[in-house]
Design a protein around this motif. Structure first.
Motif, short mmCIF file in Angstrom:
data_model
loop_
_atom_site.label_atom_id
_atom_site.label_comp_id
_atom_site.label_asym_id
_atom_site.label_seq_id
_atom_site.Cartn_x
_atom_site.Cartn_y
_atom_site.Cartn_z
N ASP A 105 19.30 -20.65 18.41
CA ASP A 105 18.35 -20.45 17.30
C ASP A 105 17.95 -19.00 17.17
O ASP A 105 17.33 -18.60 16.20
CB ASP A 105 17.08 -21.29 17.56
CG ASP A 105 17.43 -22.76 17.71
OD1 ASP A 105 18.32 -23.22 16.96
OD2 ASP A 105 16.84 -23.43 18.58
N ALA A 116 17.65 -17.31 7.23
CA ALA A 116 18.33 -18.35 8.00
C ALA A 116 19.46 -18.96 7.20
O ALA A 116 19.24 -19.67 6.23
CB ALA A 116 17.33 -19.43 8.40
N ARG A 118 22.77 -21.36 6.57
CA ARG A 118 23.22 -22.67 7.03
C ARG A 118 24.32 -22.41 8.05
O ARG A 118 25.27 -21.69 7.79
CB ARG A 118 23.77 -23.47 5.84
CG ARG A 118 24.48 -24.73 6.20
CD ARG A 118 23.57 -25.82 6.72
NE ARG A 118 22.63 -26.26 5.69
CZ ARG A 118 21.62 -27.10 5.94
NH1 ARG A 118 21.41 -27.55 7.17
NH2 ARG A 118 20.82 -27.46 4.96
N GLN B 536 8.44 -18.31 13.97
CA GLN B 536 9.90 -18.44 13.83
C GLN B 536 10.29 -18.63 12.37
O GLN B 536 11.38 -18.28 11.96
CB GLN B 536 10.39 -19.67 14.61
CG GLN B 536 10.44 -19.47 16.11
CD GLN B 536 11.75 -18.84 16.54
OE1 GLN B 536 11.88 -17.62 16.51
NE2 GLN B 536 12.71 -19.65 16.93
N ARG B 537 9.38 -19.25 11.60
CA ARG B 537 9.74 -19.65 10.24
C ARG B 537 9.04 -18.87 9.14
O ARG B 537 9.49 -18.87 8.03
CB ARG B 537 9.40 -21.13 10.06
CG ARG B 537 10.16 -21.99 11.05
CD ARG B 537 10.55 -23.28 10.43
NE ARG B 537 11.59 -23.91 11.20
CZ ARG B 537 11.71 -25.23 11.33
NH1 ARG B 537 10.86 -26.01 10.72
NH2 ARG B 537 12.70 -25.73 12.02
N TRP B 538 7.92 -18.26 9.47
CA TRP B 538 7.14 -17.58 8.43
C TRP B 538 7.22 -16.07 8.63
O TRP B 538 7.01 -15.57 9.73
CB TRP B 538 5.68 -18.02 8.47
CG TRP B 538 5.49 -19.43 8.02
CD1 TRP B 538 5.45 -20.54 8.79
CD2 TRP B 538 5.31 -19.88 6.68
NE1 TRP B 538 5.27 -21.65 8.03
CE2 TRP B 538 5.17 -21.28 6.71
CE3 TRP B 538 5.26 -19.23 5.43
CZ2 TRP B 538 4.98 -22.04 5.56
CZ3 TRP B 538 5.07 -19.99 4.30
CH2 TRP B 538 4.93 -21.38 4.37
N TYR B 589 9.37 -18.22 3.82
CA TYR B 589 9.53 -19.34 4.74
C TYR B 589 11.03 -19.57 4.92
O TYR B 589 11.76 -19.68 3.93
CB TYR B 589 8.87 -20.59 4.17
CG TYR B 589 9.09 -21.82 5.00
CD1 TYR B 589 8.39 -22.00 6.20
CD2 TYR B 589 10.01 -22.79 4.62
CE1 TYR B 589 8.61 -23.12 6.98
CE2 TYR B 589 10.22 -23.91 5.40
CZ TYR B 589 9.53 -24.07 6.58
OH TYR B 589 9.75 -25.16 7.37
N VAL B 591 14.12 -21.74 7.03
CA VAL B 591 14.57 -22.75 7.96
C VAL B 591 16.05 -22.90 7.63
O VAL B 591 16.46 -22.60 6.51
CB VAL B 591 13.76 -24.06 7.80
CG1 VAL B 591 13.93 -24.65 6.42
CG2 VAL B 591 14.11 -25.07 8.88
N GLU B 592 16.83 -23.27 8.59
CA GLU B 592 18.29 -23.22 8.41
C GLU B 592 18.73 -23.70 7.02
O GLU B 592 18.53 -24.84 6.65
CB GLU B 592 18.98 -24.07 9.47
CG GLU B 592 20.49 -23.90 9.41
CD GLU B 592 21.24 -24.83 10.34
OE1 GLU B 592 20.66 -25.25 11.35
OE2 GLU B 592 22.41 -25.11 10.04
N ASN B 595 15.57 -20.72 2.27
CA ASN B 595 14.76 -19.52 2.33
C ASN B 595 13.96 -19.43 1.05
O ASN B 595 14.53 -19.45 -0.04
CB ASN B 595 15.65 -18.27 2.45
CG ASN B 595 16.43 -18.24 3.75
OD1 ASN B 595 15.97 -17.73 4.75
ND2 ASN B 595 17.63 -18.83 3.74
#
Lengths: 274, 948
Positions: A105, A116, A118, B536-538, B589, B591-592, B595
């Motif tokens: 991660d 991030a 995919r 981690q996300r913001w 924000y 996350v895999e 965005n």
């Protein structure tokens, strides 16, 4: 380096120290302790997690493609030279019985923090006890779930010693007949676990570094965390859908694809993991 | 993993041989032994014991010693083995084992030799592998030990762990005297080890190896006296991988056509140096992509380092370095050009510092003849004019650019850029215009003949600096930038026009001026950007931009016919300053595969302007001061549902200041019939913008699809309203003036797809665009809504047969419908269609035929306009020489001699159609030498025909 093992055992090197002159007391002391830590690791390690830094150099990847014209490869190198490298982190969970290698991660490229992508599906799971393996690999845009008996490369053992991530390692080599890679690995003498990054396994020590085609892809352990694992090494139950094949069937897919790309004089590694 | 055949044979043979020798030899054996770390028998607990194939060191099996140092291999095949033991702190142990005679082989106690403690220190202490132990040889990587420039090898040795150098220069390695020093394995000027270490520079050494060898006496006599001497070998760095390449082409053809180009490159590990030059009279105003990228080398693509931070952050990635793109071929298809240019480029890159410097010069002479018709409509009727233009133009540009990027460490980087250019242009034009009512072309209203000239020189300076600091905490970063630019130009113009009027009576009006235009513009700007990872996300970013610009423009118009007096109505001096500040912040924000960003900025724009007749004269009007404050929202989402499908949506709100030339209230014209005048009351353009794009690809089939659209809604749009007057003194004059209008939209969609039908053989591609522009504008104070719709479709089919044949066919259509609310009679249906085939064929080994046929048809029913342009090109080339270094080519360009350039365009209240002659049929023979060899494959591409 994150090696957190209490030291109890006197080591051969410490006893050896008697024979040598006192160069620097402080250094010797700290070093002795450190070496002691390293050596005792072998006795105590059961399992843990490794973060590998993977450096890809696509000019070197191109340079290793002998079927692409020298003209084209030279031009790529001339235009991209030192700018052709990108980095990522991978993660290996290991125990003497099992290992699991997958994407981390953590983000290795500082520029990419805050974004991030995919990730493509990827997993290399090895069960040394049962002699089974389970891989999830994407090739040619298709996800393959490969379950088969454990198959490790046929290593040639070389004679060099080197330190990687605080461990003294010996080297070995494998020439991958399918992808045409020459892979040089460094395995830790005192981490007696036959695991390693990607699909590499089967050496008397944990593989801490793997160098593909003279720097085209270099995978180096940069953080080793020896700790008790929970469910990380359970047989994977992937949510992802894919085509279930045997290892030989998957190799046949690769063989066909690489041959096709060779014929078209195109790099095969855009569509398949290096 | 199959064993190689020879290995199997070897194993089988050795087994057979063993069996034949002794019938009682067992087929399976037990191998055991004890491993100890000293002669007393201290056990090497947990040491690794491996059995290797002695032929190639392949690992066959391995075991581990127990706590007592004992190991055992049970039930292994009875064969020859290489036994190898590894144990931390000890040298790897190797022993050859012959096939055994008994079922159990006890190897006894095997004693390991320790690695010198100092060496082990090195192995562990220095993180990045400066030391290798190869058997008995210890090897140091000299490049990882830093010594000051100019240091000798001796200075280097003092830094190597385990090596001592005394004041006299004597060397000890691991406590023992070094008797000999070799350089690259050879004795260096006699036997004194100090000669080499005191004289060689440290930077010449790549490796230092220390090992023991038999004493010199033993080597001379050939009898081993058992004495070992410690020796050192200094391995010199491989010569930097130096190289050079280049190519040269010379071509000559019919109608005095000629062309030449060449480039030369030298490079090594750190540097690239290149020269390029070209010249021709066949409309190639620069070099092609391949030559350009070879010229620029590692600086063809540069990391984005624009200092204007905003919502996009300081996004990474590369962009094509456009600062020297003046060297690249760009020709709009009109007229005849003679071109020449050249450049010199230098790149330096040692990973810490990247530097680039280049100088280029390019020039073009253009001879242009153009025949155009323009139809202008008003709410009351339509009038037209024909326009015949003859133009001679010269443009020459000198450009010097430099960029330095210094990475102080992995956290800090500084980028400095500087560019200086000087350009000169010289135009002469003759123009004939005839104005008439569209429904009665024979009724000429007036005729204008113009003879204009201009000569312009300009200097431009651009400098910028960007500093980036990353904090230890991942995701926290600060970037600062500053830039200064200046542009100075001086233009002399000469206008002469004769206006022949027929109403109410025939007469001739003359207009003659001499103009001097001076412009001096300066801009200073600075930005800062701070990013922070909240989790981690913001992520959070905030930025500040400040810009100040200052422009002086002086236009002095004089009438030679009136004693060179200033024409007050046309002369103006104005000074504009612009201040711009923006402060914004955004939150993201991630996350895999997802965005999302939202942000808000506040900006303030202040314009100040003052006008006078001339620099020293009093102001014509009170100074203009305009100030605009706006809140700018931002939003973006990027989604990747799978790793081969992506969707991007971005919303922006744009506020663009009017350009200062659009604000100045004095008419500017080169032709009295068409004048433009600024509007000091003009406000900024404000638009909402929404971009959407999606992309899909399939690695298995190589299919890919993309679609994007871009919509703008204008809150306030700057449009040019037209005031058309028929004056008895001038005939018809059109004055255009910028104005803000509300409303108006622009939509643009674009798609492409590539679908293989037979993989690697036959593929189909389909792409196109669709656009719509709704632009309101005033024509003689009547609001007109122009609705401009565009549709373009292109399809092609390509067939590749091996490496010998490539064939493609394509067809396309361009449809442009324009309708006007106040004059629906003039609604336009502009059409262009094309169809073509192209072939590349290696019909004899190393001999290639390349040909294409392209047919285009242009029409516009409103004016009964129809024009077809069929073009056939063909060339045959032959490769010669060992590495295909020589290429001979015979090419025919436009075999049918039909090439012309056609442009059809509609705008606020006019439509123009122009026909421009350009280079048509010629033949060319060329010879080209390429040091690296020419391409010897027919590679699938539908690119045009190469003429030389």
């Amino acid at each position: 380096m994150d090696i957190k093992i209490p030291s109890t055992r006197q080591t051969c090197l410490a006893s050896n120290a008697r024979q040598t002159r006192l160069v620097s007391l402080l250094l010797s002391l700290s070093l002795t302790l450190w070496l002691a830590l390293l050596n005792t690791a072998a006795a105590q390690v059961a399992e843990g997690e490794i973060r590998y830094l993977v450096k890809h150099d696509w000019v070197k990847k191109m340079a290793a493609l002998e079927y692409v014209s020298a003209r084209e490869r030279e031009q790529t190198a001339y235009m991209w030279g030192n700018r052709s490298e990108w980095k990522e982190y991978m993660r290996l969970y290991f125990s003497p019985q099992r290992s699991r290698y997958e994407q981390s991660d953590e983000v290795a490229e500082a520029e990419m923090i805050g974004y991030a992508w995919r990730k493509e599906p990827l997993l290399f799971y090895r069960d040394f006890e049962q002699g089974r393996q389970f891989d999830i690999v994407k090739a040619e845009g298709r996800t393959y779930l490969i379950e088969d008996t454990l198959q490790c490369p046929q290593w040639k053992i070389l004679n060099d010693l080197r330190e990687v991530a605080g461990y003294v390692c010996m080297n070995a080599r494998w020439d991958d007949p399918l992808k045409g890679h020459r892979i040089e690995v460094w395995f830790a003498l005192d981490l007696p676990i036959p695991a390693g990054p990607e699909d590499l396994c089967g050496l008397p020590g944990l593989i801490l570094e793997a160098n593909y085609n003279n720097g085209a892809m270099v995978i180096t352990a940069d953080r080793i965390d020896l700790r008790a694992l929970k469910t990380e090494l359970d047989w994977p139950k992937p949510k992802i859908k894919g085509k279930k094949v045997s290892l030989e069937q998957y190799r046949e897919v690769l063989r066909k694809y690489i041959a096709e790309q060779k014929k078209a004089e195109r790099p095969w590694f855009w569509g398949v993991r290096y | 993993m199959k064993k190689p055949v020879f290995l199997r044979l070897f194993l089988a043979a050795s087994l057979l041989w063993a069996n034949a020798l002794n019938a009682q030899t067992p087929s399976r054996v037990i191998l055991k032994g004890l491993v100890s770390i000293d002669s007393v028998g201290e056990p090497a607990a947990m040491a690794t014991v491996m059995l290797l194939n002695p032929a190639d060191s392949t690992l066959l099996t391995f075991a581990r010693c127990d706590a007592q140092g004992a190991f055992v291999f049970r039930n292994v095949r009875n064969a020859a083995y290489l036994l190898k033991i590894s144990y931390v702190g000890y040298l790897p142990y190797q022993q050859y084992l012959s096939p055994a005679e008994n079922e159990t082989v006890d190897l006894g106690t095997l004693v390991l030799r320790p690695i010198q403690r100092e060496l082990m220190e090195v192995v562990v202490r220095t993180a990045k592998a400066p030391l290798y132990i190869r058997g008995d040889t210890i090897e140091y990587d000299a490049t990882t030990f830093k010594v000051p420039p100019g240091s000798t090898v001796e200075d280097l040795l003092r830094r190597l762990p385990g090596i001592e150098v005394d004041d006299g220069g004597n060397i000890k390695a691991q406590g023992r005297d070094v008797r000999r020093v070799y350089v690259d394995g050879k004795t260096f000027f006699g036997n004194d080890p100090k000669l080499a270490t005191k004289n060689l520079g440290a930077e010449t050494i790549s490796k230092v190896q220390v090992f023991d060898e038999k004493s010199e006496a033993a080597r001379l006599i050939g009898v081993d006296d058992g004495k070992q001497e410690r020796v050192m070998n200094l391995e010199l760095k491989e010569e930097y991988k130096k190289g050079a390449f280049g190519k040269a082409t010379l071509a000559g053809g019919s109608d005095n056509r000629w062309a030449t180009r060449g480039n030369y490159n030298r490079f090594d590990d750190l540097q690239q140096f290149s020269l390029i030059g070209y010249g021709n009279n066949i409309n190639e105003t620069g070099v092609n992509w391949e030559d350009y990228s070879e010229f620029k080398g590692q600086s063809t693509f540069q990391e984005s380092d624009g200092g204007d931070f905003g919502f996009g952050g300081m996004s990474g990635g590369y962009y094509f370095s456009t600062s020297e793109s003046g060297l690249m071929n760009y020709f709009d298809g009109r007229g005849f050009t003679r071109n020449a240019g050249g450049g010199i480029n230098y790149n330096f890159d040692n990973k810490k510092t990247k530097a680039n410097a280049s100088y280029i010069y390019n020039q073009t002479f253009l001879d242009l003849e153009e025949f155009a018709r323009r139809d202008n409509f008003l709410n009351t009727g339509v009038f037209s004019n024909t326009d015949t233009l003859q133009r001679n133009e010269f443009r020459g540009n000198h450009r010097f650019n430099t960029r330095i990027e210094r990475n102080f460490d992995s956290l800090n980087v500084l980028i400095l850029k500087g560019g200086l250019s000087w350009s000169r242009s010289d135009d002469q034009e003759l123009r004939q215009q005839r104005f008439f009512d569209s429904d009665a072309p024979q009724n000429v209203i007036n005729r204008i003949g113009a003879d204009n000239g201009s000569d312009r020189q300009a200097w431009t300076l651009n400098t910028s600096a960007v500093f980036r600091h990353r904090f230890r905490k991942a995701g926290r970063a600060l970037a600062l930038s500053a830039g200064y630019s200046q542009q100075v130009s001086e233009q002399r113009e000469r206008f002469f026009s004769q206006n022949q009027l027929f109403v109410p009576f025939e007469r001739l009006e003359q207009f003659r001026t001499r103009n001097l235009n001076d412009v001096d513009g300066r801009q200073l700007k600075s930005s800062a950007l701070y990013s922070e990872a909240l989790s981690q996300r913001w992520f959070w970013q905030t930025f500040v931009n400040a810009r100040y610009s200052d422009n002086d423009a002086n236009r002095q118009v004089r009438a030679p016919d009136q004693g060179d007096a200033r024409v007050d109505s046309l002369s103006v001096f104005y000074r504009f300053t612009e201040q711009y500040y923006r402060l914004g912040s955004s939150i993201r924000y991630v996350v895999e595969g997802f965005n999302a960003t939202v942000g808000l900025a506040g900006q303030q724009l202040t314009l100040n302007g003052r006008f006078a007749r001339d620099r020293e004269l009093p102001l014509l009007a009170p100074p203009i001061r305009r100030s605009f404050g706006d809140l700018i929202p931002y939003a973006a989402i990027e989604i990747e549902p799978t790793d081969n499908l992506s969707f991007d949506v971005e919303y922006t709100y744009q506020v663009s200041a009017p350009s200062f030339s659009n604000l100045q209230p004095i008419p500017i014209f080169t032709n009295p019939a068409f004048q433009s005048i600024g509007n000091p009351e003009l406000g900024p353009e404000r638009a909402h913008n929404l971009d959407f794009s999606t992309y899909y690809w399939d690695d298995a089939t190589f299919a890919s699809l993309g679609f994007s659209f871009d919509v703008n809604w204008y809150e306030s749009q700057i449009v040019f309203s037209q005031q058309v007057e028929r004056s008895d003194s001038l005939g018809i004059i059109t004055i255009s003036r910028p104005e803000n209008v509300t409303g108006g939209q622009r939509l643009w969609a674009y798609w492409w797809s590539n679908v293989p039908i037979v993989k690697n053989r036959l593929s189909f591609s389909f792409n196109g665009y669709a656009g719509r522009r709704l632009a309101p504008a005033f024509v003689n104070d009547v609001r007109n809504e122009t609705d401009d719709r565009d549709l373009g479709l292109n399809a092609s089919l390509s067939l590749t047969l091996g490496s010998k044949l490539f064939f493609s066919t394509n067809g396309g259509a361009g449809l442009n419908n324009i309708s006007y609310s106040i004059q629906s009679d003039l609604n336009q249906r502009i059409r262009s269609y094309s169809a073509g085939v192209s072939l590349k064929w290696e019909f004899i080994s190393k001999t290639f035929l390349e040909s294409n046929f392209n047919y285009r048809f242009f029409s516009n029913p409103t004016f009964d306009f129809r024009q077809e342009v069929p073009i056939i090109n063909a060339s045959v080339r032959r490769l010669l020489g060992a590495k295909n270094r020589i290429e001979m080519r015979l090419a025919a360009f436009d075999l049918l001699n039909r090439r012309i350039t056609i442009n059809q365009r509609g705008a606020e209240n006019f439509i123009t159609t122009s026909i421009t002659p350009t280079l048509a049929r010629y033949f060319m023979l060329s010879i080209s030498y390429n040091f690296r060899g020419h391409a010897d494959k027919v590679k699938g591409s539908s690119g045009g025909i190469i003429i030389y």
